[in-house]
Design an enzyme around this catalytic site. Structure first.
Site, PDB file in Angstrom:
ATOM      1  N   LYS A 297       0.786  -1.225   0.000  1.00  0.00           N
ATOM      2  CA  LYS A 297       0.000   0.000   0.000  1.00  0.00           C
ATOM      3  C   LYS A 297       0.825   1.286   0.000  1.00  0.00           C
ATOM      4  CE  LYS A 297      -3.553  -2.019  -0.465  1.00  0.00           C
ATOM      5  NZ  LYS A 297      -3.739  -2.013  -1.880  1.00  0.00           N
ATOM      6  N   TYR A 385      -6.842  -5.095  -1.708  1.00  0.00           N
ATOM      7  CA  TYR A 385      -5.554  -5.286  -2.360  1.00  0.00           C
ATOM      8  C   TYR A 385      -5.479  -4.517  -3.680  1.00  0.00           C
ATOM      9  CZ  TYR A 385      -1.167  -7.739  -3.330  1.00  0.00           C
ATOM     10  OH  TYR A 385       0.157  -8.041  -3.561  1.00  0.00           O
TER      11      TYR A 385
END
Length: 392
Positions: A297, A385
């Site tokens: 991330k 995700y």
């Protein structure tokens, strides 16, 4: 020197913001403390969410990405010597992720910036931000051996976790939240084709392992190791043997080995600074938040930050309305905390806990079993995700 937006930091966040502002007709200056060679060689992330790919296309920086990027349609979870595929497009309505190294993104953006963009100054070290809560903030920096001043309407700190932008926030308005993890990652680059088509996340009692790649001929792999690990204690053969043990399954699969060209140890930390704006000073990327790399991330959050900022500045430029800029911290932090939560959950689920017991291990396996057996649970992982949508 005078500009509308002064950007501190010439990494992907600062460079992308500069491109987006340039295309919106807003002038800016980017100050990068390192040399161009150093900036283009910093090894960082390589997994791009769909939104990050879209942003690079939007600013005209995706020609090589589209030609060389590796599109992935899912990830593989391994545990109990089993393999389980998480199908992103089937679970998210068609979303995918792309493997394309951060070093290449920086090279692409630097080339565009130097060719036709606003000023990008290398070896320009910002040393102070003055009057950030006024209508005319200043950035003092050193370039070519002399101190200079950049007068701005706004300042954006894209200068990482050790930069000066965060330090310019008064203590009385700053709130920080941090969590340090009791393990690190030993990462390697190896000149060997990947042993898999998509990323492998492996959970086992020996510790976590991740198999990724940078290109069809270069593999990127990681091992969970204790904090304080010295890479000199890990010769190449030991690394390959441990990776093979952690990826082992009951089936026909073999880890390919090759020359290791780079080794490094990365500590694991979660950190969030609130707010992300003070007066006319904004924070973006690692200057405001850090996540462990398990959820991939970090780079993607930085891109989300600058996309919101760019739209805010564009709205101000077009209409005179500062409404979106005024909501920048609120909008970005909502996404940051979701990514922080997801990264924390992935990390706790997949890593062997040094203080864990049999109960902890069984809970980890129960989480993995739920994800691999339940479509809603798998869809929740896939949605996070591949990247949650911008809340704009």
């Amino acid at each position: 020197m005078r500009t509308t937006v002064g950007i501190i930091g010439g990494g992907p966040a600062g460079l992308l913001l500069a491109r987006l502002l340039h295309r919106a007709g807003i002038d800016c200056v980017v100050l990068e403390s390192r040399t161009r060679a150093y900036a283009e060689q910093r090894q960082r992330a390589g997994m791009l969410e769909q939104g990050t790919v879209d942003a690079l296309r939007e600013c005209g920086a995706a020609d090589r990405l589209d030609a060389e990027g590796l599109i992935h349609h899912g990830i593989e979870l391994r545990f109990d010597r089993e393999r389980h595929h998480i199908d992103f497009p089937a679970l998210t309505g068609g979303r995918t992720v792309t493997i394309y190294a951060q070093t290449e993104i920086v090279k692409d953006l630097v080339t565009l910036q130097l060719a036709d963009g606003p000023p990008l100054l290398f070896e320009a070290e910002a040393i102070a931000i003055e009057k950030p809560d006024s209508d005319a903030p200043l950035v003092r920096f050193v370039h070519q051996g002399r101190e200079q001043t950049l007068s701005c309407d706004y300042v954006v700190g894209c200068d990482g976790s050790h930069g000066i932008a965060r330090q310019a926030f008064p203590a009385e308005v700053s709130r920080t939240y941090a969590h340090d993890y009791p393990y690190s990652w030993l990462g390697i680059l190896a000149d060997v084709p990947p042993s898999c088509e998509e990323l492998i996340y492996a959970r086992g009692d020996r510790g976590f392992a991740l198999h990724s790649m940078r290109s069809p001929s270069v593999s990127r792999l990681y091992l969970q190791v204790p904090n304080g690990t010295d890479v000199r204690d890990w010769p190449d053969e030991r690394i390959w043997d441990e990776l093979a043990a952690r990826f082992a399954i009951d089936g026909d699969w073999r880890l390919e080995r090759g020359p290791i060209t780079s080794k490094s140890v990365t500590t694991m930390r979660s950190y969030v600074h609130e707010p992300m704006r003070h007066g006319r000073l904004f924070l973006a990327g690692d200057a405001a938040h850090i996540v462990p790399p398990t959820g991939a991330k970090g780079l993607n959050l930085a891109v989300s930050d600058v996309r919101v900022l760019a739209r805010g500045f564009a709205a101000l430029h077009r209409t005179g309305s500062a409404e979106l800029l005024d909501r920048y911290s609120e909008l970005s932090l909502a996404r940051v905390w979701q990514a922080t939560r997801f990264s924390y959950d992935m990390t706790r689920m997949l890593h062997a806990q040094p203080d864990g017991d049999a109960f902890e291990r069984r809970v980890q396996l129960a989480r993995l079993r739920r994800i691999t057996a339940s479509r809603p649970a798998a869809a929740e992982l896939a949605a996070n995700y591949t990247g949650l949508p911008l809340a704009l």
